[in-house]
Design a protein around this motif. Sequence first.
Motif, mmCIF file in Angstrom:
data_model
loop_
_atom_site.group_PDB
_atom_site.id
_atom_site.type_symbol
_atom_site.label_atom_id
_atom_site.label_comp_id
_atom_site.label_asym_id
_atom_site.label_seq_id
_atom_site.Cartn_x
_atom_site.Cartn_y
_atom_site.Cartn_z
ATOM 1 N N LEU A 1 4.618 -8.140 -4.284
ATOM 2 C CA LEU A 1 4.397 -7.709 -2.902
ATOM 3 C C LEU A 1 3.516 -6.470 -2.768
ATOM 4 O O LEU A 1 2.634 -6.424 -1.905
ATOM 5 C CB LEU A 1 5.744 -7.440 -2.214
ATOM 6 N N GLU A 2 3.736 -5.493 -3.646
ATOM 7 C CA GLU A 2 3.020 -4.225 -3.495
ATOM 8 C C GLU A 2 1.505 -4.423 -3.555
ATOM 9 O O GLU A 2 0.746 -3.940 -2.705
ATOM 10 C CB GLU A 2 3.471 -3.231 -4.568
ATOM 11 N N GLU A 3 1.082 -5.194 -4.564
ATOM 12 C CA GLU A 3 -0.356 -5.446 -4.754
ATOM 13 C C GLU A 3 -0.939 -6.221 -3.572
ATOM 14 O O GLU A 3 -2.005 -5.906 -3.047
ATOM 15 C CB GLU A 3 -0.533 -6.239 -6.076
ATOM 16 N N LEU A 4 -0.179 -7.265 -3.144
ATOM 17 C CA LEU A 4 -0.637 -8.084 -2.018
ATOM 18 C C LEU A 4 -0.678 -7.290 -0.714
ATOM 19 O O LEU A 4 -1.581 -7.471 0.106
ATOM 20 C CB LEU A 4 0.290 -9.296 -1.853
ATOM 21 N N ASN A 5 0.314 -6.432 -0.524
ATOM 22 C CA ASN A 5 0.320 -5.576 0.668
ATOM 23 C C ASN A 5 -0.945 -4.728 0.730
ATOM 24 O O ASN A 5 -1.561 -4.597 1.777
ATOM 25 C CB ASN A 5 1.545 -4.651 0.653
ATOM 26 N N LYS A 6 -1.313 -4.169 -0.426
ATOM 27 C CA LYS A 6 -2.525 -3.327 -0.491
ATOM 28 C C LYS A 6 -3.742 -4.142 -0.085
ATOM 29 O O LYS A 6 -4.596 -3.690 0.683
ATOM 30 C CB LYS A 6 -2.730 -2.812 -1.926
ATOM 31 N N GLU A 7 -3.837 -5.361 -0.633
ATOM 32 C CA GLU A 7 -4.981 -6.239 -0.338
ATOM 33 C C GLU A 7 -5.002 -6.589 1.148
ATOM 34 O O GLU A 7 -6.062 -6.555 1.791
ATOM 35 C CB GLU A 7 -4.845 -7.519 -1.183
ATOM 36 N N PHE A 8 -3.821 -6.878 1.694
ATOM 37 C CA PHE A 8 -3.765 -7.295 3.097
ATOM 38 C C PHE A 8 -4.112 -6.134 4.026
ATOM 39 O O PHE A 8 -4.810 -6.307 5.027
ATOM 40 C CB PHE A 8 -2.382 -7.870 3.424
ATOM 41 N N ILE A 9 -3.639 -4.941 3.689
ATOM 42 C CA ILE A 9 -3.952 -3.762 4.510
ATOM 43 C C ILE A 9 -5.465 -3.550 4.523
ATOM 44 O O ILE A 9 -6.063 -3.233 5.551
ATOM 45 C CB ILE A 9 -3.208 -2.507 3.992
ATOM 46 N N CYS A 10 -6.083 -3.759 3.374
ATOM 47 C CA CYS A 10 -7.534 -3.586 3.273
ATOM 48 C C CYS A 10 -8.259 -4.572 4.212
ATOM 49 O O CYS A 10 -9.207 -4.205 4.908
ATOM 50 C CB CYS A 10 -7.915 -3.794 1.811
#
Lengths: 221, 221
Positions: free
Chosen positions: A124-133
Amino acid sequence: MAVPEKGVKLLDFWMSPFGQRCRIALAEKEVEYEYKEEDLSKKSDLLLKSNPVHKKIPVLIHDGKSICESLIIVEYIDEVFPGKTNILPSDPYARSHARFWADFVDKKVYDCGSKLFKSKSEALEELNKEFICILKTLETELGEKKYFGDDAFGLVDIAFAPFTSWFYTFEALGLSVEKECPKLAAWGNRIMERESVAKSLHEPTKIYDLFCELRKKFVDA
Amino acid sequence: MAVPEKGVKLLDFWMSPFGQRCRIALAEKEVEYEYKEEDLSKKSDLLLKSNPVHKKIPVLIHDGKSICESLIIVEYIDEVFPGKTNILPSDPYARSHARFWADFVDKKVYDCGSKLFKSKSEALEELNKEFICILKTLETELGEKKYFGDDAFGLVDIAFAPFTSWFYTFEALGLSVEKECPKLAAWGNRIMERESVAKSLHEPTKIYDLFCELRKKFVDA
């Protein structure tokens, strides 16, 4: 792809962001149509016949002809039904600009957003970062404008609108759109003031309930 | 995305099927333009500035404004430059039909075709089957027509044309387009009679040489 149907019919599934785009566009143009909910585990003959290539909703059937793929349907609706609203601007550069950002939503938001829905907690953490971007890129494009189409609610607004009802679920996954992208969150509230959007989307909590159900079944099983 | 340029300029890379689409469309419309070859390992400031989101070629720069994504560029060219040819038909249903098949080429042909280029030998058989299925779907859509746009060379022809120069390389991978899809192969020969296509594509052997080089480097290394 001719099917024996008259008038306007939409083959759809309630929570599909792609179907919701078509519903918003039809509502903006004040088009009367028949809505047909599909059971995606048992697709109707009409769906299989009218979209034999992808076999997917949404499909718009207009006077016996079927149109597939949501952004193509929205452009078709804009070209065929005059109504009060123009979904695409008349200037060719502005049109290409709108198409670019609608395509961006298609390529980035859905893919990454649905990965978030399905991912194991450790990813989740990595995907959250990508999605926020991705969301920040959209927020930069929105800037101080009322809508993506500036004063006119248009193609990009319609393309992205359905995803606003996912925001509540994203909160549960540790991603606060309000905190990370306040302008985008405000735009999300603003478009809900339009009847076309409000009546085409579902309660964010309904998406969340379905998300929890799917998660139990497929992710945490 | 404003850049300080006048006239028409295309930022491109010689073997890009997406760039070739734009070259064909510009040639069909008889537009004079400046071609700028990009070094993709060291992208120019102009490219990064004119496509800051995807940082990819092709980019069409017209009077200081940049347009990105090949199918969007082709539609823009059609809308802005009158010329002798109409790339999209005027009827809205026919337009949506053309957009559907161009999108099919984007979603299916490129993804599966480039996987074939990069795959290990043991994966080839399965991928070949998948790719033949995609080509057969396109061949069914083409049927007995001269072009995908019937008598008029149009959007779908332009979208798919660049991939005909991959056919020779596919032969080396055990996939004969001529044998599997003879109508599609004949269409591929027919479109090469158009100056716009002939001058925009490269020798299939040049693609094959590059394919062998890349394969040595990345697949068989």
